[in-house]
Design a protein around this motif. Structure first.
Motif, PDB file in Angstrom:
ATOM      1  N   GLU A   5       1.797   7.036  -6.892  1.00 54.65           N
ATOM      2  CA  GLU A   5       0.035   7.606  -7.342  1.00 54.65           C
ATOM      3  C   GLU A   5       0.377   8.928  -6.830  1.00 54.65           C
ATOM      4  O   GLU A   5       0.388   9.661  -7.462  1.00 54.65           O
ATOM      5  N   GLU A   6       1.323   9.950  -6.394  1.00 54.09           N
ATOM      6  CA  GLU A   6       2.115  10.977  -5.612  1.00 54.09           C
ATOM      7  C   GLU A   6       2.768  11.083  -6.900  1.00 54.09           C
ATOM      8  O   GLU A   6       2.716  12.343  -7.600  1.00 54.09           O
TER       9      GLU A   6
ATOM     10  N   ASP B 173       3.644   6.708   7.294  1.00 52.87           N
ATOM     11  CA  ASP B 173       4.131   5.556   5.918  1.00 52.87           C
ATOM     12  C   ASP B 173       4.339   5.111   6.049  1.00 52.87           C
ATOM     13  O   ASP B 173       5.652   5.113   6.872  1.00 52.87           O
TER      14      ASP B 173
ATOM     15  N   TYR C  84       2.663  15.352   1.742  1.00 49.56           N
ATOM     16  CA  TYR C  84       3.209  14.191   0.098  1.00 49.56           C
ATOM     17  C   TYR C  84       3.697  13.028   0.988  1.00 49.56           C
ATOM     18  O   TYR C  84       5.296  13.421   1.453  1.00 49.56           O
TER      19      TYR C  84
ATOM     20  N   THR D 297       6.052  11.141  -0.362  1.00 46.79           N
ATOM     21  CA  THR D 297       7.191  11.092  -1.311  1.00 46.79           C
ATOM     22  C   THR D 297       8.165  11.854  -0.990  1.00 46.79           C
ATOM     23  O   THR D 297       9.180  12.353  -0.633  1.00 46.79           O
TER      24      THR D 297
ATOM     25  N   SER E 184       2.022   1.854  -3.256  1.00 48.58           N
ATOM     26  CA  SER E 184       0.933   2.213  -4.000  1.00 48.58           C
ATOM     27  C   SER E 184       0.857   3.345  -4.038  1.00 48.58           C
ATOM     28  O   SER E 184       0.749   4.486  -4.930  1.00 48.58           O
ATOM     29  N   ASN E 185       0.990   4.461  -3.054  1.00 47.36           N
ATOM     30  CA  ASN E 185       0.610   5.442  -2.749  1.00 47.36           C
ATOM     31  C   ASN E 185       2.026   6.955  -3.243  1.00 47.36           C
ATOM     32  O   ASN E 185       1.408   7.288  -3.984  1.00 47.36           O
TER      33      ASN E 185
ATOM     34  N   SER F 182       0.713  -0.725  -0.225  1.00 50.51           N
ATOM     35  CA  SER F 182      -0.344   0.156  -0.220  1.00 50.51           C
ATOM     36  C   SER F 182       1.056   1.555   0.390  1.00 50.51           C
ATOM     37  O   SER F 182       0.869   2.737  -0.624  1.00 50.51           O
ATOM     38  N   SER F 183       1.705   1.212   1.161  1.00 46.18           N
ATOM     39  CA  SER F 183       3.217   1.947   0.376  1.00 46.18           C
ATOM     40  C   SER F 183       3.125   2.392  -0.210  1.00 46.18           C
ATOM     41  O   SER F 183       3.232   4.122  -1.240  1.00 46.18           O
TER      42      SER F 183
END
Length: 616
Positions: free
Chosen positions: A205-206, A435, A404, A406, A201-202, A198-199
């Motif tokens: 997406e960012e 995260d 964010y 990232t 994927s996040n 999930s991390s």
């Protein structure tokens, strides 16, 4: 066309202003592929990147590197592509930079001008291979001066290698004519814990917000106990609209039958890029019948814990693939195929003007105006590369205020490279970040540093992360670097006041049972055994688990003239991996002492000098 130092050089057809690019090939390849090489040069120059062609019967890597340095100084090359039969450097004595101690095929020999190398021998069975030790006084980190990529046919014979090159170059030309922005991304991981997946994927997406417009633009696969998705991943590779594929833990097989079409593929974990071999998988991926353009792969099993998509969103903001990869290079990572390809820009933040920016004033100004998380991360990273004095303040500010993951990851990543209060403060925050990738980055860094002041944070993280299998595994590995009794003293206190267990005593005993077993508890037992085989294993394990409490004993081991010289040198090699240790000054002092003590052999004194440089 003119001759310079026996190299044939074809000058660019457009004027060189602030940068250029070089196609490096051998004479035979140029003669057999001249039409396609010139056409590839023309398509690169159509995007205003002046391109030289240099061809020669290269006799050694040193000969070629000298020419690259000359081109960098005279015509400002930013990168190169090696086409055909280009000498392959095989690097040894670089255990502090990678995950293995064997010889590593690495073009960092060519593109990182700061690194130095000591020639050992040319292979008698494969004259293309040249073996080197990393130089005794070589810098202890990778920072490539230019980017590089290989276009090397995947074949054991000579029959079709020129045809493979010609076919690929035509494919690269066609890709430029049909260029697209990044709006189709695929990710595949095998058997990764759900929270870690999930991390990841996040992050994507960012980094690529434009892939979230429809449900099909981001295909995100993960194997589980019920099913594996390798066949579906192969189907994804064949899509003609797929821009980027990101692959972890993928056992690639029968590549020739896949016919992949994805523009750019990143193989993060598997060593499929060993271009010292004829039939290497990454070469089959790029040189096959599909329209795949570029692959990033590793020549050996890669360094663990590296975040393989760091700053990748900059590919949507004008950077070409080579410029991005240069920011992430390791000794073993390599591009295969065209490094100059840039996707169409699909962001209001454009970064191309800041890739070669030499001053920090414009970078700081751009950072203050940037909107997207990847632009902010890229500019913070550029300021780090320029040794900006105000970086500590900036990364603290951006960590505290960014929504964010990232950006916060970038701040932690850069803090890890700075000793002192900023690192400690951000680590204390990062180990509790929402995260998982950030928490894991901190935990891995703590194990490399080894300061006991971090033990309470690790035990707390264990208590707080019962839902995160990947974090628990990282904590388990990190705690192997600390004294067992100190861990128990802290755990007794922390578990007593924990409020998220039904039975605190049972939870504590489970923690002890999981933590205080396994092969890494035997490191010192093996090192100080009487059996050389056990000693070698223990010393080798220190490269994986940096056990800081016994550094004094390890240095005594090195000083002990009664110990076999090979084991003493192996210990120095392993200690060269302790460059982040809070006790590294003790290693430095011991190495300085050993270097000048003529009672020790020259081999040992030279290795002490090498270790000193590696960690200093």
């Amino acid at each position: 066309m003119n001759t310079v130092r026996a190299q044939e050089i074809i000058s660019p057809t457009i004027e060189i202003a602030d940068r250029s690019f070089a196609i490096i090939t051998d004479r035979s390849t140029f003669e057999k592929c001249q039409k396609e090489i010139l056409a590839y040069r023309d398509i690169v120059e159509s995007e205003l990147l002046p391109t030289l062609i240099v061809y020669h019967d290269w006799k050694s890597p040193e000969q070629l590197k000298k020419e690259l340095q000359r081109l960098y100084e005279t015509v400002k090359i930013e990168g190169v592509i090696f086409i055909g039969d280009i000498p392959i450097p095989m690097v040894l004595k670089a255990q502090h930079l990678t995950n293995v101690s064997t010889a590593i095929p690495s073009d960092r020999f060519y593109d990182d001008f700061g690194l130095t190398f000591d020639f050992l021998e040319q292979s008698k069975t494969n004259p293309q291979l040249f073996f080197y030790n990393l130089g005794i006084s070589s810098p202890n980190r990778i920072r490539s001066t230019i980017y590089s990529a290989r276009l090397k046919p995947a074949t054991d014979g000579d029959t079709d290698k020129y045809q493979q090159i010609n076919t690929y170059l035509n494919k690269a030309i066609q890709a430029r004519l049909n260029k697209d922005s990044i709006d189709q991304v695929m990710s595949y991981v095998a058997y990764q814990p759900l929270s870690a997946w999930s991390s990841h994927s996040n992050f994507l997406e960012e980094q690529f917000p434009q892939i979230l417009k429809t449900s099909t633009q981001f295909q995100n696969y993960k194997d589980d106990k019920q099913r594996t998705l390798q066949n579906e991943t192969i189907n994804q590779f064949r899509r003609r609209d797929l821009d980027i594929a990101f692959i972890r833990q993928y056992p690639l097989s029968n590549v020739a039958s896949i016919y992949p079409n994805v523009t750019f593929t990143i193989f993060a974990d598997d060593p499929i890029g060993n271009f010292s071999e004829g039939q290497y998988s990454a070469g089959q991926f790029t040189m096959g019948k599909g329209s795949t353009l570029t692959v990033l792969a590793n020549t050996v099993q890669p360094t663990p814990h590296r975040h393989p998509t760091y700053l990748i969103g900059s590919l949507g903001m004008g950077l070409n693939i080579g410029q991005w990869s240069k920011l992430n290079n390791t000794l073993e990572s390599h591009l295969f195929g065209d490094p100059t390809f840039a996707f169409s820009i699909n962001s209001t933040d454009t970064l191309t003007r800041y890739v070669h920016e030499g001053g920090t004033k414009k970078l700081v100004e751009a950072l203050s105006k940037s909107k997207s998380p990847e632009a902010q991360s890229f500019l913070l990273n550029q300021l780090y590369l320029h040794n900006y004095e105000g970086l500590s303040k900036l990364i603290t500010q951006y960590y505290d205020n960014s929504n964010y993951a990232t950006v916060r990851y970038t701040c932690i990543h850069l803090a890890d490279r700075q000793e002192g209060e900023t690192r400690s403060v951000l680590f204390a925050k990062g180990i509790k970040d929402t995260d998982e990738s950030i928490r894991q980055e901190v935990i891995n860094a703590i194990s490399r540093i080894g300061d006991p002041i971090f033990i309470p944070a690790l035990v707390d993280a264990y208590i707080e992360n019962q839902h995160a299998e990947g974090i628990l595994s990282a904590i388990n590995m990190a705690l192997y670097a600390f004294n067992k009794d100190l861990i128990k003293n802290i755990a007794e206190q922390r578990f007593m006041t924990a409020n998220n267990f039904i039975d605190n005593v049972k939870a504590k005993e489970s923690f002890y049972e999981n933590q205080f077993k396994g092969i890494y508890l035997e490191i010192d037992k093996n090192i100080f055994d009487t059996k050389p085989a056990s000693q070698r294993q223990g010393i080798s394990d220190l490269r994986t688990i940096h056990y800081h409490p016994s550094i004094t004993r390890y240095l005594e081991f090195v000083r002990n003239s009664k110990m076999p010289i090979d084991l003493r040198i192996a210990m120095l090699e392993s200690l060269s991996c302790f460059g982040d240790s809070y006790r590294k000054q003790e290693i430095i002092a011991a190495c300085k002492e050993l270097m000048v003590d003529t009672r020790h052999s020259k081999r040992l004194r030279d290795e002490a000098r090498r270790t000193l440089n590696n960690i200093n």
